[in-house]
Design a protein around this motif. Sequence first.
Motif, PDB file in Angstrom:
ATOM      1  N   SER A 141      -1.358  76.153  38.936  1.00  0.00           N
ATOM      2  CA  SER A 141      -0.658  76.846  37.861  1.00  0.00           C
ATOM      3  C   SER A 141       0.608  76.088  37.495  1.00  0.00           C
ATOM      4  CB  SER A 141      -0.310  78.276  38.275  1.00  0.00           C
ATOM      5  OG  SER A 141       0.546  78.287  39.411  1.00  0.00           O
ATOM      6  N   VAL A 142       1.054  76.289  36.262  1.00  0.00           N
ATOM      7  CA  VAL A 142       2.235  75.622  35.723  1.00  0.00           C
ATOM      8  C   VAL A 142       3.223  76.700  35.288  1.00  0.00           C
ATOM      9  CG1 VAL A 142       3.114  74.158  33.860  1.00  0.00           C
ATOM     10  CG2 VAL A 142       0.912  73.615  34.961  1.00  0.00           C
ATOM     11  N   HIS A 143       4.443  76.626  35.805  1.00  0.00           N
ATOM     12  CA  HIS A 143       5.527  77.513  35.376  1.00  0.00           C
ATOM     13  C   HIS A 143       6.749  76.638  35.071  1.00  0.00           C
ATOM     14  CE1 HIS A 143       2.992  80.288  37.724  1.00  0.00           C
ATOM     15  NE2 HIS A 143       3.549  81.278  37.066  1.00  0.00           N
ATOM     16  N   VAL A 144       6.921  76.310  33.815  1.00  0.00           N
ATOM     17  CA  VAL A 144       8.044  75.475  33.383  1.00  0.00           C
ATOM     18  C   VAL A 144       9.147  76.371  32.824  1.00  0.00           C
ATOM     19  CG1 VAL A 144       8.826  73.752  31.724  1.00  0.00           C
ATOM     20  CG2 VAL A 144       6.614  73.474  32.857  1.00  0.00           C
ATOM     21  N   ASP A 145      10.359  76.203  33.315  1.00  0.00           N
ATOM     22  CA  ASP A 145      11.515  76.881  32.737  1.00  0.00           C
ATOM     23  C   ASP A 145      12.118  75.933  31.704  1.00  0.00           C
ATOM     24  OD1 ASP A 145      14.582  78.369  34.111  1.00  0.00           O
ATOM     25  OD2 ASP A 145      13.715  78.384  32.102  1.00  0.00           O
ATOM     26  N   ALA A 146      11.685  76.096  30.463  1.00  0.00           N
ATOM     27  CA  ALA A 146      12.162  75.222  29.384  1.00  0.00           C
ATOM     28  C   ALA A 146      13.523  75.730  28.914  1.00  0.00           C
ATOM     29  CB  ALA A 146      11.168  75.218  28.234  1.00  0.00           C
ATOM     30  N   SER A 147      14.570  74.979  29.202  1.00  0.00           N
ATOM     31  CA  SER A 147      15.934  75.428  28.936  1.00  0.00           C
ATOM     32  C   SER A 147      16.571  74.589  27.828  1.00  0.00           C
ATOM     33  CB  SER A 147      16.764  75.350  30.216  1.00  0.00           C
ATOM     34  OG  SER A 147      16.780  74.018  30.705  1.00  0.00           O
ATOM     35  N   GLY A 148      17.803  74.956  27.492  1.00  0.00           N
ATOM     36  CA  GLY A 148      18.513  74.254  26.435  1.00  0.00           C
ATOM     37  C   GLY A 148      18.001  74.578  25.053  1.00  0.00           C
ATOM     38  N   LEU A 149      17.402  75.771  24.880  1.00  0.00           N
ATOM     39  CA  LEU A 149      16.817  76.153  23.601  1.00  0.00           C
ATOM     40  C   LEU A 149      17.812  76.967  22.772  1.00  0.00           C
ATOM     41  CD1 LEU A 149      13.279  77.242  24.877  1.00  0.00           C
ATOM     42  CD2 LEU A 149      14.093  74.951  24.236  1.00  0.00           C
ATOM     43  N   LYS A 150      17.529  77.080  21.492  1.00  0.00           N
ATOM     44  CA  LYS A 150      18.397  77.800  20.564  1.00  0.00           C
ATOM     45  C   LYS A 150      18.050  79.289  20.601  1.00  0.00           C
ATOM     46  CE  LYS A 150      19.848  77.806  15.709  1.00  0.00           C
ATOM     47  NZ  LYS A 150      19.630  77.177  14.376  1.00  0.00           N
ATOM     48  N   PRO A 151      19.052  80.182  20.665  1.00  0.00           N
ATOM     49  CA  PRO A 151      18.767  81.626  20.736  1.00  0.00           C
ATOM     50  C   PRO A 151      18.067  82.149  19.486  1.00  0.00           C
ATOM     51  CG  PRO A 151      21.041  81.160  21.375  1.00  0.00           C
ATOM     52  CD  PRO A 151      20.486  79.897  20.787  1.00  0.00           C
ATOM     53  N   GLY A 152      17.219  83.176  19.692  1.00  0.00           N
ATOM     54  CA  GLY A 152      16.576  83.864  18.592  1.00  0.00           C
ATOM     55  C   GLY A 152      15.762  82.966  17.697  1.00  0.00           C
ATOM     56  N   THR A 153      15.080  81.992  18.290  1.00  0.00           N
ATOM     57  CA  THR A 153      14.410  80.945  17.512  1.00  0.00           C
ATOM     58  C   THR A 153      12.984  80.743  18.026  1.00  0.00           C
ATOM     59  OG1 THR A 153      16.514  79.823  17.145  1.00  0.00           O
ATOM     60  CG2 THR A 153      14.515  78.517  16.824  1.00  0.00           C
ATOM     61  N   ASP A 154      12.051  80.475  17.098  1.00  0.00           N
ATOM     62  CA  ASP A 154      10.687  80.122  17.472  1.00  0.00           C
ATOM     63  C   ASP A 154      10.637  78.657  17.889  1.00  0.00           C
ATOM     64  OD1 ASP A 154       9.809  82.641  16.873  1.00  0.00           O
ATOM     65  OD2 ASP A 154       8.964  82.111  14.914  1.00  0.00           O
ATOM     66  N   HIS A 155       9.993  78.417  19.028  1.00  0.00           N
ATOM     67  CA  HIS A 155       9.751  77.061  19.502  1.00  0.00           C
ATOM     68  C   HIS A 155       8.243  76.904  19.738  1.00  0.00           C
ATOM     69  CE1 HIS A 155      13.952  77.932  20.586  1.00  0.00           C
ATOM     70  NE2 HIS A 155      14.165  76.636  20.454  1.00  0.00           N
ATOM     71  N   HIS A 156       7.774  75.687  19.621  1.00  0.00           N
ATOM     72  CA  HIS A 156       6.355  75.399  19.817  1.00  0.00           C
ATOM     73  C   HIS A 156       6.207  74.513  21.051  1.00  0.00           C
ATOM     74  CE1 HIS A 156       5.490  77.055  15.794  1.00  0.00           C
ATOM     75  NE2 HIS A 156       6.685  76.554  15.508  1.00  0.00           N
ATOM     76  N   TYR A 157       5.146  74.740  21.817  1.00  0.00           N
ATOM     77  CA  TYR A 157       4.983  74.011  23.079  1.00  0.00           C
ATOM     78  C   TYR A 157       3.520  73.650  23.299  1.00  0.00           C
ATOM     79  CZ  TYR A 157       3.358  78.516  24.924  1.00  0.00           C
ATOM     80  OH  TYR A 157       2.660  79.681  25.131  1.00  0.00           O
ATOM     81  N   ARG A 158       3.328  72.657  24.165  1.00  0.00           N
ATOM     82  CA  ARG A 158       1.975  72.194  24.503  1.00  0.00           C
ATOM     83  C   ARG A 158       2.028  71.410  25.798  1.00  0.00           C
ATOM     84  NH1 ARG A 158       1.561  67.745  19.579  1.00  0.00           N
ATOM     85  NH2 ARG A 158       3.145  66.326  20.374  1.00  0.00           N
TER      86      ARG A 158
END
Length: 544
Positions: A141-158
């Motif tokens: 399993s993969v559990h990444v804590d993706a940090s440094g993101l902008k609040p209240g914003t949609d982000h896309h991941y893969r």
Amino acid sequence: MGSKQPRPAGIDRRQFITGASAVAALVVTGCSGDDGGGGAGSAGTGSSTTASASNQTSTTLHSAKLAADPFTLGVASGDPLPDSVILWTRLAPDALAVDGRGGMPADAESVDVVWEVAADDRFTQIVTSGVFTAEARHGHSVHVDASGLKPGTDHHYRFRVGEWQSPVGRARTLPDGSAERLRLAVANCQMLETGAYAAYRHMAGQDLDLVLHLGDYIYEYPGVPGARPSLPETMVVSLADYRLRYASYHLDPDLQAAHARFPFVVTWDDHEVANNYMGDSVPGTGGSPQEQLDRKAAAYQAWWENLPVRIDPPEGPALAVHRSFTVGDLARLHVLDERQHSEVPPCRPDPESTIDFGDCEAREGEDRTRLGADQEAWLEGSLAEGGVTWNLVGNPVVLAGVDSGAADGDAAYYLEVWDGFPQARNRLTEQLAGSSNPVVLTGDYHQGMVLDVHRTPFDMSSEVVAPEFMAPPISSVLFGQDVSPRTPHLREQLNSHGYLSVEVTPDRLTASFQVVADVADAASAVTTASTWTVDAGDPVTRRA
């Protein structure tokens, strides 16, 4: 909730795009000879299980030769904060392999997974990226804590492993500061064999900030042959069994679509372990107390492996899952665990019994804990923290009280819900009474309901402390009994499948019941059956 019986009385796969610098960084430098001793999520250090973007390298060290797409179980995000979100997948080229390993090669103890987060779904604006080491001991399993993101914003991941590329998911961070709106869906009780996931199909088309799942994500019963079978065909007991059961559920395309579109905040109820389990008592397991603990430990590990949670992996039969999420100055969501720390309900005829229905002197005469002392103290502090208009309580089992006895008979309660723990319920109700605009969000009962939480349960002359909105089940068998004759604080009961949608603004909370016309049909129509509102400063609900 247990086996209650009514009593009389695709995301499109997108091409992985990387810039020249990323291509240079993602060179596979060798195959793994690791013995699994490092922590999953470590980037060669073995120091972290839920990897943070700030402590990872961008070079893959552990590769595996995979004969098929390892992303069959989809992608997911969860436990969002204003500046970070957990990104999840689980490598499983053969998701239904009977050993529970998902078809991963026997020598693939550690496999590096490349992940990327971008501001756009074409990945022309990369925000952050890294490499996560998925380990066999945690089900790859993969559990990444993706940090440094902008609040209240949609982000896309893969994600990527070698030549294989995952579907693209979308993750929305929570707002910070002054927040004007929160939209969430509340889901629960989704037995695979008893219905399709039209509710999730409909949900995936909405504009939501998150999905709150209140438990019974899987069911542990032997798989039932039919149009939607789940594996294994036997009762789920071992870690391999639980992994296989989660894989059966995760293969559903509508569940995958909802996970890929919204962050989930999840807790558990009983069926993630066993019907009506409480504390260290796991009915239906048989054998010694240690065998019950072993089953509980296997269930907890599989739950953690298969969901996007901001929690370190369990060590044995213990895992702290209660937590809170603050949505600017608008709301705080308090997520409860009402099984792990609970004492056994009163009136249970023997330790192996799953019959928790009726009444007895011990119900009122003995003070049993439901949350455990530590969780009670945590919740008291979390509710008292202040700084928000609304306090939303993710409460897996009904709080306000439901008397299922015959209209002309004696009181009868399902005792594994809060009705079996009246003293503990009183403590919780007093905590809610001292907080700002509490609203209780509930699941488990296989019905939709609106109830008033009175300071003294069933006493209509006592103060209303909070409204309680019970989300209908996604697909589990409905409990159709009309409980209104002996439950005077019941405002509405819906005998339907579906989910609850909730919109929160500074002035008002609106709850709408989204119901499925035909649970057997994945393409079924989903409509709004009723809508209720609660104004800030007034806990009494009103039909919209």
